[in-house]
Scaffold this motif. Structure first.
Motif, PDB file in Angstrom:
ATOM      1  N   GLN A 154       0.808  -1.215   0.000  1.00  0.00           N
ATOM      2  CA  GLN A 154       0.000   0.000   0.000  1.00  0.00           C
ATOM      3  C   GLN A 154       0.842   1.266   0.000  1.00  0.00           C
ATOM      4  O   GLN A 154       0.317   2.370  -0.199  1.00  0.00           O
ATOM      5  N   VAL A 155       2.143   1.131   0.282  1.00  0.00           N
ATOM      6  CA  VAL A 155       3.067   2.266   0.208  1.00  0.00           C
ATOM      7  C   VAL A 155       4.332   1.811  -0.513  1.00  0.00           C
ATOM      8  O   VAL A 155       4.610   0.614  -0.618  1.00  0.00           O
ATOM      9  N   ASP A 156       5.094   2.800  -0.982  1.00  0.00           N
ATOM     10  CA  ASP A 156       6.328   2.487  -1.715  1.00  0.00           C
ATOM     11  C   ASP A 156       7.531   2.360  -0.792  1.00  0.00           C
ATOM     12  O   ASP A 156       8.483   1.643  -1.114  1.00  0.00           O
ATOM     13  N   MET A 157       7.501   3.051   0.347  1.00  0.00           N
ATOM     14  CA  MET A 157       8.634   2.986   1.273  1.00  0.00           C
ATOM     15  C   MET A 157       8.201   3.404   2.668  1.00  0.00           C
ATOM     16  O   MET A 157       7.097   3.931   2.863  1.00  0.00           O
ATOM     17  N   ILE A 158       9.093   3.165   3.624  1.00  0.00           N
ATOM     18  CA  ILE A 158       8.820   3.500   5.019  1.00  0.00           C
ATOM     19  C   ILE A 158      10.089   4.014   5.690  1.00  0.00           C
ATOM     20  O   ILE A 158      11.204   3.747   5.242  1.00  0.00           O
ATOM     21  N   MET A 159       9.910   4.764   6.776  1.00  0.00           N
ATOM     22  CA  MET A 159      10.989   5.140   7.692  1.00  0.00           C
ATOM     23  C   MET A 159      10.559   4.683   9.077  1.00  0.00           C
ATOM     24  O   MET A 159       9.557   5.176   9.600  1.00  0.00           O
ATOM     25  N   VAL A 160      11.303   3.760   9.678  1.00  0.00           N
ATOM     26  CA  VAL A 160      10.838   3.133  10.915  1.00  0.00           C
ATOM     27  C   VAL A 160      11.995   2.891  11.885  1.00  0.00           C
ATOM     28  O   VAL A 160      13.171   2.978  11.518  1.00  0.00           O
ATOM     29  N   HIS A 161      11.632   2.561  13.114  1.00  0.00           N
ATOM     30  CA  HIS A 161      12.638   2.171  14.119  1.00  0.00           C
ATOM     31  C   HIS A 161      12.164   0.903  14.824  1.00  0.00           C
ATOM     32  O   HIS A 161      11.708   0.923  15.954  1.00  0.00           O
ATOM     33  N   ALA A 162      12.261  -0.204  14.122  1.00  0.00           N
ATOM     34  CA  ALA A 162      11.883  -1.516  14.645  1.00  0.00           C
ATOM     35  C   ALA A 162      12.842  -2.549  14.042  1.00  0.00           C
ATOM     36  O   ALA A 162      12.457  -3.321  13.155  1.00  0.00           O
ATOM     37  N   PRO A 163      14.112  -2.559  14.486  1.00  0.00           N
ATOM     38  CA  PRO A 163      15.163  -3.339  13.814  1.00  0.00           C
ATOM     39  C   PRO A 163      14.848  -4.804  13.566  1.00  0.00           C
ATOM     40  O   PRO A 163      15.088  -5.311  12.463  1.00  0.00           O
ATOM     41  N   CYS A 189      12.239   0.061   1.227  1.00  0.00           N
ATOM     42  CA  CYS A 189      11.282   0.277   0.144  1.00  0.00           C
ATOM     43  C   CYS A 189      10.875  -1.041  -0.502  1.00  0.00           C
ATOM     44  O   CYS A 189      11.401  -2.113  -0.166  1.00  0.00           O
ATOM     45  N   GLN A 190       9.943  -0.943  -1.422  1.00  0.00           N
ATOM     46  CA  GLN A 190       9.468  -2.104  -2.160  1.00  0.00           C
ATOM     47  C   GLN A 190      10.561  -2.605  -3.114  1.00  0.00           C
ATOM     48  O   GLN A 190      11.366  -1.820  -3.614  1.00  0.00           O
ATOM     49  N   PRO A 191      10.590  -3.907  -3.393  1.00  0.00           N
ATOM     50  CA  PRO A 191      11.476  -4.405  -4.446  1.00  0.00           C
ATOM     51  C   PRO A 191      11.132  -3.738  -5.779  1.00  0.00           C
ATOM     52  O   PRO A 191       9.995  -3.315  -6.001  1.00  0.00           O
TER      53      PRO A 191
END
Length: 285
Positions: free
Chosen positions: A84-93, A233-235
């Protein structure tokens, strides 16, 4: 002629409705108006304005349009997995690495860090100001059964909180443990207004501390509660915006992007909201 005018009016009305639906229901904000559109899910970097500066600068350089979907780390990962999205920025290693191993996320790139502060009432009824670790602070709160606020939303903050409770060997429950199912700033505000403890990220605290007169930073400095942020991001080819999203990750990791991260908030608050990737490497995995 009359039919053409009616059609034009209907088309304009439909376009306005779609535009409103996109901005109001799906995206928290849109940066840039270029032809290369991509969707990014994240929480605090968007709330605190970092994404706006990165997105607008990148959009101008690359004829791009960044569409921000507001979500915590857990929800962002779910959105990426569901395409549903192309990329993310997260903090959940741990969850990030699993996503890469399973093949539905690529290009995991360290982009910066902040840390968690445990804040609470100035009187510090649980005595966490004398704690030796985050786990010790949580144990004191549980023993005293003083009010503690949890986001409870499977965000990176919530995941880290649960990891600390696991270290303590406590399953938090009861009237003293309040789940908000809300974002960082909103939950911090409740802790301030209702006189409780909360584990907030340092970036949000720096930006909001002047609005939180009832709270103080009572514990910080445990390496276990340092946040490392990664972009994924997505492949290639999986979603329409995957290619430009991958290019945005390279931009964020570049010197220009890293300078924006280092400087974010410094003019407004007297100190930066985030550390850059070079600093974050010492806490990486």
């Amino acid at each position: 002629m009359r039919r053409r005018i009616v059609f034009s009016v209907l088309w304009l009305a439909l376009a306005a409705f779609v535009s409103t639906a996109i901005a109001g229901n799906q995206y928290a904000a849109v940066y840039g108006d270029g032809s290369q559109a991509f969707t990014l899910a994240t929480g605090s970097p968007g709330e605190l304005g970092l994404l706006k500066v990165l997105g607008e600068t990148f959009a101008e350089q690359e004829n791009a349009q960044l569409r921000w979907q507001k979500a915590g780390s857990g929800a962002s990962l779910k959105l990426l997995k569901e395409k549903q999205v192309d990329m993310i920025m997260v903090h959940a290693p741990a969850a990030e690495k699993q996503a890469v191993e399973e093949g539905w996320a690529v290009k995991r790139t360290l982009i910066g860090s902040n840390e968690f502060f445990i804040v609470g009432p100035a009187a510090d009824p649980a005595g966490i100001g004398n704690a030796t670790s985050a786990a010790d602070a949580y144990a004191r709160i549980a023993a005293a059964k003083t009010r503690f606020f949890s986001r409870g939303d499977n965000s990176g903050t919530h995941k880290k909180e649960l990891a600390i409770w696991e270290k303590v060997g406590v399953k938090p429950e009861g009237d003293w443990y309040i789940v908000t199912n809300d974002f960082m700033t909103a939950t911090l505000q409740r802790a301030n207004d209702e006189g409780g403890y909360f584990m907030t990220d340092s970036s949000t605290w720096i930006a909001e501390k002047n609005n939180m007169s009832a709270l103080r930073v009572l514990f910080k400095g445990d390496k276990f509660i340092v946040n490392t942020y990664h972009a994924l991001c997505q492949p290639e080819g999986v979603t329409p915006g995957a290619a430009i999203a991958a290019k945005f990750i390279d931009y964020v990791a570049s010197e220009q992007g890293q300078t924006i991260i280092r400087d974010c908030g410094a003019a407004e608050y007297g100190e930066g909201l985030y550390n850059d990737a070079a600093y974050a490497e010492q806490f990486g995995d």
